[in-house]
Design a protein around this motif. Structure first.
Motif, PDB file in Angstrom:
ATOM      1  N   LEU A 226      -1.954 -10.253  -7.985  1.00  0.00           N
ATOM      2  CA  LEU A 226      -2.293 -10.693  -6.633  1.00  0.00           C
ATOM      3  C   LEU A 226      -2.057 -12.175  -6.420  1.00  0.00           C
ATOM      4  CD1 LEU A 226      -5.598  -8.709  -6.117  1.00  0.00           C
ATOM      5  CD2 LEU A 226      -3.381  -8.217  -5.096  1.00  0.00           C
ATOM      6  N   GLY A 227      -1.768 -12.902  -7.505  1.00  0.00           N
ATOM      7  CA  GLY A 227      -1.551 -14.328  -7.378  1.00  0.00           C
ATOM      8  C   GLY A 227      -2.818 -15.122  -7.206  1.00  0.00           C
ATOM      9  N   SER A 228      -3.990 -14.498  -7.434  1.00  0.00           N
ATOM     10  CA  SER A 228      -5.258 -15.207  -7.227  1.00  0.00           C
ATOM     11  C   SER A 228      -5.585 -16.162  -8.360  1.00  0.00           C
ATOM     12  CB  SER A 228      -6.403 -14.183  -7.081  1.00  0.00           C
ATOM     13  OG  SER A 228      -6.484 -13.361  -8.227  1.00  0.00           O
ATOM     14  N   HIS A 229      -4.774 -16.144  -9.440  1.00  0.00           N
ATOM     15  CA  HIS A 229      -5.019 -17.059 -10.546  1.00  0.00           C
ATOM     16  C   HIS A 229      -4.510 -18.463 -10.228  1.00  0.00           C
ATOM     17  CE1 HIS A 229      -0.986 -15.508 -10.835  1.00  0.00           C
ATOM     18  NE2 HIS A 229      -0.649 -16.474 -11.661  1.00  0.00           N
ATOM     19  N   THR A 384       5.231  -8.571   5.413  1.00  0.00           N
ATOM     20  CA  THR A 384       6.503  -9.277   5.582  1.00  0.00           C
ATOM     21  C   THR A 384       6.413 -10.716   5.110  1.00  0.00           C
ATOM     22  OG1 THR A 384       6.035 -10.040   7.841  1.00  0.00           O
ATOM     23  CG2 THR A 384       7.022  -7.850   7.593  1.00  0.00           C
ATOM     24  N   CYS A 385       5.200 -11.260   5.124  1.00  0.00           N
ATOM     25  CA  CYS A 385       4.996 -12.649   4.706  1.00  0.00           C
ATOM     26  C   CYS A 385       4.496 -12.750   3.274  1.00  0.00           C
ATOM     27  CB  CYS A 385       4.022 -13.345   5.646  1.00  0.00           C
ATOM     28  SG  CYS A 385       4.526 -13.314   7.373  1.00  0.00           S
ATOM     29  N   SER A 386       4.422 -11.612   2.573  1.00  0.00           N
ATOM     30  CA  SER A 386       3.984 -11.568   1.168  1.00  0.00           C
ATOM     31  C   SER A 386       2.573 -12.103   0.995  1.00  0.00           C
ATOM     32  CB  SER A 386       4.967 -12.340   0.268  1.00  0.00           C
ATOM     33  OG  SER A 386       6.213 -11.695   0.216  1.00  0.00           O
ATOM     34  N   ILE A 782      12.811 -11.203  -8.048  1.00  0.00           N
ATOM     35  CA  ILE A 782      11.623 -11.991  -8.400  1.00  0.00           C
ATOM     36  C   ILE A 782      11.827 -13.461  -8.054  1.00  0.00           C
ATOM     37  CG2 ILE A 782      10.220 -12.779 -10.349  1.00  0.00           C
ATOM     38  CD1 ILE A 782      10.595 -10.038 -11.599  1.00  0.00           C
ATOM     39  N   ARG A 783      13.032 -13.972  -8.273  1.00  0.00           N
ATOM     40  CA  ARG A 783      13.307 -15.374  -7.944  1.00  0.00           C
ATOM     41  C   ARG A 783      13.171 -15.618  -6.449  1.00  0.00           C
ATOM     42  NH1 ARG A 783      18.713 -17.109 -10.371  1.00  0.00           N
ATOM     43  NH2 ARG A 783      19.392 -15.407  -9.025  1.00  0.00           N
ATOM     44  N   GLU A 789       5.630 -15.857  -2.702  1.00  0.00           N
ATOM     45  CA  GLU A 789       4.595 -14.990  -3.253  1.00  0.00           C
ATOM     46  C   GLU A 789       4.046 -15.575  -4.554  1.00  0.00           C
ATOM     47  OE1 GLU A 789       4.543 -10.668  -5.348  1.00  0.00           O
ATOM     48  OE2 GLU A 789       5.751 -10.838  -3.528  1.00  0.00           O
ATOM     49  N   PRO A 790       2.765 -15.948  -4.608  1.00  0.00           N
ATOM     50  CA  PRO A 790       2.219 -16.581  -5.817  1.00  0.00           C
ATOM     51  C   PRO A 790       2.351 -15.736  -7.070  1.00  0.00           C
ATOM     52  CG  PRO A 790       0.729 -16.882  -3.965  1.00  0.00           C
ATOM     53  CD  PRO A 790       1.793 -15.935  -3.506  1.00  0.00           C
TER      54      PRO A 790
END
Length: 809
Positions: A226-229, A384-386, A782-783, A789-790
């Protein structure tokens, strides 16, 4: 003994006239202008039919019956060829479920016989002691859906509401209680990366990736996904520009306060319905064009759900335009990013979305279809905005609003808007399943209502544009096929979660048999697809099987484009004027371009300025053709026959398909390969952790897993060039990261069993070439996503270290 080593295997163009979007605004108060009819009369009422006059098809009474004060009765619509196709999908799914029930009973009996046989004649071929696991009791399905963790019953869409909540979820076994020889099925990529063999492989990579703790994936998987780290709060911005304060226009205001006029609303609306609404058919185009837009033009915007939905449509219309016409947000080695338009902090449509978000609070206590649609559209924008957390929160609210509406108003499932409610219901169900499988998000209980909600039949009055777009893309069949595939995934997940796989058990263990049955069911699903949706399984990028006879040459003889702008002094479509270096053009020139409407600079949406400046309001685009079916301001070439619909060559000139048709096709196929990859992954676990016990059948299953992971069309060109249109892009980011780790293990030659499977069962050198092509596709994905996207930032750091990539190039 390794049995595997002993037995090696070798279109015509869209209609020229739309009929639904007018280039002229509706009449203002006090004027008299005959309204142009915008939709095909799908069915006239009996009164108008007897009088042989046009019927405006208003419900519950048309205007003629209201004028004469008579009863207005509509006949049941006769199923069209498209409707029959949807019914066939449902009927075949019912047959498939009945077969599954019979096969499950046979498997239970077979499993008991295997257990008794193993008890009397224990296997002595393995070097370790035989582990015996008590056979679960034979159970019979109650006929109620129990969601992700339950057995999916035969489809029964017309059960009574009393049976809604009878299903009892089945919790998966406690992993801690299993022996090391048991594999507990997991679906999420971060769970797979906790496998001992993968952890050992990541430990060898750790010295190359000093800024990431690769062991943390086992304990912090969801947070990483989730990118919360990351430090900071990855939320939807409230400001218009860096450093500016959010100072939106008042809730009650004329359209000019938001930089909108009739032409801009038409442009954004058409962009939305020609792309996003074909992927998520939530709204009715005809109602929006004939009711919502004229009301907004006449009265301005207010705090109601009508204005909220309108702002969300306009915001998503900006996203659609930016996905094709906007500048890439970055470039790597001369290759433009597939994320186009805006930036991480200022995605396209953010100003309009914030206006919708502000109004959404006025309606949170409403229980209506419009409330469900508003939350669904908001979730789509977040995707759409990740913003994975924003997407989950909005889709959760949409699901809960849908449940509330069905419980409080059961008649809504049979009323005039029942089909729109069914579409929203199944869209939420598909999205919830994706989030649950890959990110571990909890379910809301929506799955417990599946028995009373039938499949959508798209029986509502459709506009001419919708008819044309469905003829060109079969978006209705795509939607129904996604629902059927989602049901199979739910069943597969529930079955495998309840059946720990003893990886040292005899080859007659019930789990491999179960997986083979699942693979057969999955192949049946693919065989049941309408001919226009089928493809050759071993060629993910192939055109549909019936492409040669499907809607003429336009769809499958698309226009190729290059990045060179036109040099004609008066082009039909002006090139995109703003660039990342120059920003947007002046407000005065934009005002002139859109007919002199007043547009205050502090609220003028940046991408709207780009849209209006690029000449999108020309009649050529706003009448008859999908708004994105053109050279997009780029130099056009004559149609070139394409060997495949999708290509792994990301540097080749991109191909444009109308109505985002490539996204529809790529999404359906990629989800199929995802399901196949998922159900065969237990064989890969056994090959990695117990190579000596791997049989020939196990090796074949592992090979199927590896082959299913390659070259998903969603990551191929042209779809990967407009990633903002891909539903839940972060869902695929995590899957691709997990696959890249597996493929790196295959290429490393440090796992002899994988090398042997690759060389003998997958095609050897040719397969290795496809692996390298796949690695390039997924690394590129991914790049690109790492810019917005965190979670992809963490993945990119690991992937770049794993494959020796330098910086961001």
């Amino acid at each position: 003994m390794n049995n595997f080593s002993a037995h090696p295997h070798q279109t015509s163009s869209p209609a020229s006239s739309s009929g639904t979007i007018n280039i002229n605004p509706p009449p203002l108060p006090g004027t008299s202008l005959r309204k142009e009819r915008g939709a095909i009369a799908a069915q006239a009422c009996d009164t108008c039919r007897a009088r042989k006059q046009k019927c405006d098809e208003q419900r519950p009474k048309c205007s003629t019956c209201q004028r004469f004060n008579v009863e207005c009765h509509y006949r049941e619509p006769q199923p069209t060829k498209k409707d029959k196709t949807l019914v066939e999908i449902l009927d075949k799914l019912k047959v498939l479920d009945v077969l599954n029930v019979l096969e499950d009973k046979i498997d239970h009996l077979s499993s008991r016989m295997d257990h008794l046989s193993a008890t009397c004649h224990p296997n002595t071929n393995s070097g370790t002691a035989t582990q015996f696991v008590p056979t679960p009791p034979l159970t019979i399905s109650t006929g109620h859906s129990s969601g992700i963790h339950g057995t999916h019953p035969a489809v029964a869409h017309h059960r009574s509401p009393e049976g809604l909540f009878d299903g009892v979820p089945h919790e998966p076994p406690n992993v801690a209680s299993l022996t090391e020889n048991h594999y507990q099925y997991v679906s999420a990529a971060h769970q797979m990366l906790a496998w001992p063999a993968i952890q050992a492989h990541l430990s060898a990579i750790q010295p190359k990736c000093l800024n990431r703790d690769l062991k943390s994936i086992a304990r912090e998987g969801p947070a990483i996904a989730l990118g919360s780290h990351f430090s900071g709060n990855h939320t939807i911005p409230m400001s218009l520009q860096d450093g500016d304060n959010f100072n939106p226009a008042p809730v009650l205001a004329p359209l000019s306060a938001f930089g909108l006029d009739w032409d801009i609303m038409q442009t954004l609306t058409k962009a939305y319905f020609d792309t996003v609404n074909l992927l998520h058919p939530i709204l009715d185009r005809h109602s929006f064009l004939t009711q919502i837009l004229p009301t907004l033009f006449k009265n301005g915007v207010d705090h109601t759900l009508t204005s909220t939905i309108a702002f969300l449509v306009f915001a998503l219309g900006e996203v659609a335009l930016a996905s094709y016409r906007g500048p890439p947000i970055n470039a790597y080695g001369g290759r433009p990013s597939g994320m186009r338009g805006g930036s991480k902090n200022h995605p396209p449509g953010i100003t309009l979305f914030n206006e919708a978000r502000k109004r959404l609070g006025f309606s949170v206590t409403e229980t209506s279809l419009e409330m469900v649609q508003a939350y669904t559209l908001a979730s789509t924008y977040c995707a759409t905005c990740s913003y994975p957390m924003g997407f989950w929160k909005m889709i959760r609210e949409a699901s809960l609003a849908c449940q509330s509406l069905i419980m409080i108003s059961p008649g809504s499932l049979s009323g005039p808007q029942a089909d729109l409610l069914r579409r929203a219901f199944w869209h939420c169900a598909v999205m919830e399943t994706c989030l649950n499988l890959e990110l571990g998000f909890p379910l809301t209980g929506l799955e417990k209502m599946e028995n009373v909600v039938s499949l959508p039949d798209f029986s509502t009055c459709s506009s001419r544009d919708d008819y044309i777009s469905n003829q060109e893309t079969q978006y209705q069949e795509h939607f129904a096929s996604h629902i059927a595939l989602r049901r199979l995934l739910v069943e597969f997940h529930g079955t495998l979660s309840r059946s720990p796989y003893n990886t040292t058990a005899p080859s007659s263990s019930s789990t491999p048999k179960t997986i083979r049955h699942m693979a057969t069911d999955l192949e049946r699903w693919r065989g049941y697809l309408p001919p226009n949706l089928q493809w050759q399984e071993n060629t993910p990028g192939a055109f549909p099987s019936s492409a040669t006879t499907y809607n003429g040459p336009s769809i499958y003889s698309p226009v190729t484009t290059t990045a060179t702008t036109t040099t004609n002094s008066t082009p039909a479509i002006s090139p995109m004027l703003p660039t990342p270096q120059t920003g947007t053009m002046s407000i005065s020139s934009v005002s002139s371009a859109v007919g002199g409407a007043s547009m205050p600079s502090n609220v003028m949406p940046q991408s709207i300025a780009s849209v209006t400046a690029s000449g999108l309001r020309s009649p050529q685009l706003s009448h008859g053709h999908p708004i994105l079916n053109s050279g997009l301001g780029l130099q056009q070439h004559q149609p070139v026959p394409q060997p495949h619909m999708f290509t792994a060559d990301l540097d080749a000139p991109p191909v444009r398909y109308p109505y985002a048709h490539d996204v529809q096709v790529a999404l359906l196929r990629s989800r199929y390969y995802y399901a196949k990859y998922l159900i065969h992954r237990p064989f890969l676990y056994k090959a990695l952790h117990h190579p000596d016990a791997t049989t020939q059948d196990d090796a074949v299953g592992a090979a199927e897993c590896l082959k299913a992971s390659l070259k998903w069309p969603i990551a191929m060109s042209p779809t990967c060039l407009h990633k903002r249109l891909v539903p839940c892009p972060f869902f695929f980011t995590q899957i691709f990261f997990g696959i890249l780790v597996i493929l790196h293990m295959v290429l490393s030659d440090k796992f002899p069993i994988l090398t042997k499977i690759k060389d003998t069962l997958c095609g050897g050198e040719r397969f290795e070439i496809e692996i390298k092509e796949t690695v390039e596709l997924y690394v590129d994905w991914i790049r690109d996503l790492s810019d917005v996207e965190p979670s992809a930032v963490w993945d990119w750091d690991v992937v770049s270290a794993m494959f020796g990539l330098e910086g961001n190039g």
